[in-house]
Scaffold this motif. Structure first.
Motif, PDB file in Angstrom:
ATOM      1  N   GLU A  56      53.906  64.399  15.601  1.00  0.00           N
ATOM      2  CA  GLU A  56      54.008  65.655  16.326  1.00  0.00           C
ATOM      3  C   GLU A  56      53.493  65.446  17.753  1.00  0.00           C
ATOM      4  O   GLU A  56      52.357  65.013  17.943  1.00  0.00           O
ATOM      5  CB  GLU A  56      53.179  66.745  15.640  1.00  0.00           C
ATOM      6  N   PRO A  57      54.312  65.755  18.764  1.00  0.00           N
ATOM      7  CA  PRO A  57      53.889  65.532  20.159  1.00  0.00           C
ATOM      8  C   PRO A  57      52.580  66.212  20.514  1.00  0.00           C
ATOM      9  O   PRO A  57      51.723  65.601  21.176  1.00  0.00           O
ATOM     10  CB  PRO A  57      55.060  66.102  20.963  1.00  0.00           C
ATOM     11  N   ASP A  60      49.805  64.185  18.554  1.00  0.00           N
ATOM     12  CA  ASP A  60      49.765  62.727  18.584  1.00  0.00           C
ATOM     13  C   ASP A  60      49.986  62.115  19.963  1.00  0.00           C
ATOM     14  O   ASP A  60      50.146  60.897  20.074  1.00  0.00           O
ATOM     15  CB  ASP A  60      50.808  62.163  17.607  1.00  0.00           C
ATOM     16  N   GLY A  61      49.992  62.933  21.024  1.00  0.00           N
ATOM     17  CA  GLY A  61      50.144  62.368  22.360  1.00  0.00           C
ATOM     18  C   GLY A  61      49.051  61.363  22.674  1.00  0.00           C
ATOM     19  O   GLY A  61      47.873  61.639  22.459  1.00  0.00           O
ATOM     20  N   LEU A 130      51.623  56.447  21.555  1.00  0.00           N
ATOM     21  CA  LEU A 130      52.699  57.423  21.495  1.00  0.00           C
ATOM     22  C   LEU A 130      52.709  58.256  22.774  1.00  0.00           C
ATOM     23  O   LEU A 130      51.654  58.669  23.271  1.00  0.00           O
ATOM     24  CB  LEU A 130      52.522  58.330  20.274  1.00  0.00           C
ATOM     25  N   HIS A 131      53.911  58.502  23.284  1.00  0.00           N
ATOM     26  CA  HIS A 131      54.006  59.200  24.567  1.00  0.00           C
ATOM     27  C   HIS A 131      55.334  59.949  24.652  1.00  0.00           C
ATOM     28  O   HIS A 131      56.359  59.468  24.153  1.00  0.00           O
ATOM     29  CB  HIS A 131      53.905  58.178  25.706  1.00  0.00           C
ATOM     30  N   TRP A 132      55.276  61.123  25.270  1.00  0.00           N
ATOM     31  CA  TRP A 132      56.487  61.916  25.529  1.00  0.00           C
ATOM     32  C   TRP A 132      56.507  62.226  27.029  1.00  0.00           C
ATOM     33  O   TRP A 132      56.024  63.277  27.466  1.00  0.00           O
ATOM     34  CB  TRP A 132      56.480  63.205  24.701  1.00  0.00           C
ATOM     35  N   ASP A 134      57.203  63.426  30.739  1.00  0.00           N
ATOM     36  CA  ASP A 134      57.871  64.592  31.322  1.00  0.00           C
ATOM     37  C   ASP A 134      58.530  64.142  32.622  1.00  0.00           C
ATOM     38  O   ASP A 134      57.987  64.327  33.709  1.00  0.00           O
ATOM     39  CB  ASP A 134      56.856  65.707  31.571  1.00  0.00           C
ATOM     40  N   ALA A 167      60.317  59.826  19.041  1.00  0.00           N
ATOM     41  CA  ALA A 167      58.955  59.411  19.365  1.00  0.00           C
ATOM     42  C   ALA A 167      59.025  58.073  20.086  1.00  0.00           C
ATOM     43  O   ALA A 167      59.792  57.186  19.696  1.00  0.00           O
ATOM     44  CB  ALA A 167      58.101  59.298  18.109  1.00  0.00           C
TER      45      ALA A 167
END
Length: 240
Positions: A56-57, A60-61, A130-132, A134, A167
């Motif tokens: 989950e972003p 878990d970022g 883990l990374h999302w 932007d 992910a």
């Protein structure tokens, strides 16, 4: 005259209060940003753990993770640049774990001259975070599907393209003998933190504003209008 001084004083006081308030706000933002960066550092540098079952972003970022499996040979290149190197690409690849899960892995930076270097399937044990990112806005060009080139790490779109979970693991270390790209681990030094400079700027402007206000008030009270100073209109002398 007194009314002019009062009105000017009110205006100057409001301006000074606004500048000081902006400086205080930036100091508060500085504390918030430093706390955020400390939390990020703690997560980035923590001992890696196994991949969570349901990633989950929001939760878990920046989580440090490890995985064993293989790079499948499927990847996409994302435009990037590095100081001292110039233009190049981030290699975002599909990684299949030994339990059958498929995720995206940012394998690192590849100079433009090495763009056509083969990137075959290879077994690996990896660690990363883990990374999302932007990175997508209305000015971001659409991907070039023919050449397999992208202009942002759009995790949902890349996941759909490569058939993985949405992910991304930003690689920190790999067991590959010769990595295909130079890993570019996440680092809080890349996060902008200019709040101290902003606070100094606002407080400096407040000091200048206060100094100018004091000078103008002194001049208004020390040197009133000439008519008032002389007690009335000047009478012209006449001669018989």
């Amino acid at each position: 005259m007194a009314r002019r001084v009062i009105l000017f004083g009110v205006f100057a006081g409001l301006g000074l209060a606004l500048l000081v308030a902006l400086g205080v706000w930036q100091v508060q933002r500085l504390g918030w940003k430093q706390g955020l960066l400390a939390e990020m550092d703690a997560r980035l540098l923590a001992d890696p753990v196994a991949l969570p079952e349901g990633i989950e972003p929001a939760r878990d970022g920046f989580l440090a993770v490890r995985a064993v499996g293989r790079f499948t040979g499927e990847d996409r290149l994302v435009m990037a640049s590095r100081k001292g190197v110039g233009a190049g690409w981030l290699v975002v690849a599909a990684f299949e774990t030994d339990t059958g899960r498929r995720l995206l892995v940012d394998r690192g930076f590849l100079p433009d001259a090495a763009r056509d270097r083969p990137r075959p399937e290879v077994a690996a044990e990896i660690t990363g975070n883990l990374h999302w990112p932007d990175e997508v806005d209305r000015f971001t060009p659409a991907p070039d599907p023919v050449r397999g080139l992208w202009y942002a790490r759009d995790v949902p779109a890349l996941a759909a393209e490569l058939g993985t979970e949405p992910a991304l693991i930003v690689l920190r270390a790999t067991s590959e003998a010769v990595p295909v790209a130079r890993p570019a681990p996440l680092d809080t030094s890349l996060v902008p933190d200019n709040h101290l400079n902003y606070a100094i700027t606002w407080f400096s402007l407040a000091a200048i504003w206060a100094g100018m206000t004091a000078v103008l008030l002194w001049r208004m009270t020390r040197h009133p209008a000439s008519g008032a100073r002389q007690g009335g209109p000047v009478q012209k002398k006449t001669t018989a």
